[in-house]
Motif scaffolding. Sequence first.
Motif, mmCIF file in Angstrom:
data_model
loop_
_atom_site.group_PDB
_atom_site.id
_atom_site.type_symbol
_atom_site.label_atom_id
_atom_site.label_comp_id
_atom_site.label_asym_id
_atom_site.label_seq_id
_atom_site.Cartn_x
_atom_site.Cartn_y
_atom_site.Cartn_z
ATOM 1 N N VAL A 195 0.835 -1.207 0.000
ATOM 2 C CA VAL A 195 0.000 0.000 0.000
ATOM 3 C C VAL A 195 0.866 1.254 0.000
ATOM 4 O O VAL A 195 1.984 1.246 0.516
ATOM 5 C CB VAL A 195 -0.986 0.029 1.203
ATOM 6 N N THR A 239 -1.543 5.921 3.347
ATOM 7 C CA THR A 239 -2.733 5.062 3.505
ATOM 8 C C THR A 239 -3.041 4.876 4.991
ATOM 9 O O THR A 239 -2.131 4.718 5.808
ATOM 10 C CB THR A 239 -2.486 3.682 2.846
ATOM 11 N N TYR A 291 -8.428 -1.053 3.950
ATOM 12 C CA TYR A 291 -7.746 0.205 4.256
ATOM 13 C C TYR A 291 -8.688 1.377 3.996
ATOM 14 O O TYR A 291 -9.647 1.265 3.248
ATOM 15 C CB TYR A 291 -6.502 0.355 3.374
#
Length: 367
Positions: free
Chosen positions: A208, A212, A250
């Motif tokens: 990611v 994030t 997320y």
Amino acid sequence: MTNPLADKIKALIKANGPISVTDYFSLCLADPQHGYYRTREPFGRAGDFTTAPEISQLFGEMIGIFLVHAWQQHGCPEPAIIAEIGPGRGTMMSDMLRVIRRLAPDLYQSGSVHLVETSERLQKVQAETLADHKGKVHWHASFETLPAGFLLLAANELFDAIPIRQFVRTTQGFRERMVGLDAGGELTFAAGVAGIDPSFLPSAAQSVSEGTIFEIAPARDAVMAALCERLRAGGGTAIIIDYGHLATGYGDTLQAVREHRYDPPLANPGRADLTSHVDFEQLARRAKMEGVQVNGLAHQGDFLVGLGLLERAAALGRGKDTLMQEGIRSAVERLAGSGSGKMGELFKVLAVSSPEVTLAPFQKKAQ
């Protein structure tokens, strides 16, 4: 206009350094002097947000129908404890009890009603709303003081108000997100030093991008565990309704709502409602770990329609004038409409039971 809670939080940060998102969330909602739930009237048109029970009596009626069905599937145990955590103005419980009294008079007669509410001001409002049920209604400051026995529990928009922890992806991996002060002395988000156990993450941290956000909610987990322990001990069913997502993922869902509009989360501490989306996959996971059956997990719209919302709305509108019928149609659309931003899709419903039972509208027992 000065904001005493903002001043208090800034002083706290100046003295001790940045605070976690969890602590900020808790102070905003529950500070004894200036916390949102201590000082505001959040509900309804004059407040900051409108909950589903305030939109239409249909919502509480459907929850009442579901709990009667659960009681029957459990074998009609008497006496039953009919409870709600965070009952707002008592509107949902009032609508539930009207249905329970009509559909299951034995459950109504032998059962007792228990509201878990920490605000004395709201307790008074609830007492007025539920005046028809005098002598049956009892208040508790904590879930732990509910009497033992078979439990039918409803919790609408409870979990979203329980604080979360946030972690932000940095060059050093995920670090706890904190609230600090910028160069001008205003509140700002910053990365702290605490990390997170990688096993909590839905996918590897390297996959990611920086910035994030990942959210976990140990306090929500603890409430779910206590609720499941209670169901295991005395038997019963709990229904949980909230906005959130069906799968852990997320994303930054921390949000403030003020006068029915979104507000930056750090802009008006204590003057805006602070919430975040509920991770329903995690709540269901916790229930299974606690040895309680997950009956099902659904979008609110599918759940309400599956229980007979449209038929009940049609009956309610029969013989009424056009304006009244239009109002009912509009309420159904608000409660069960699908599509981006609609409650029917945004809100999820989780039902858990002990011992195992099969409950409509969840077609089969969740494995």
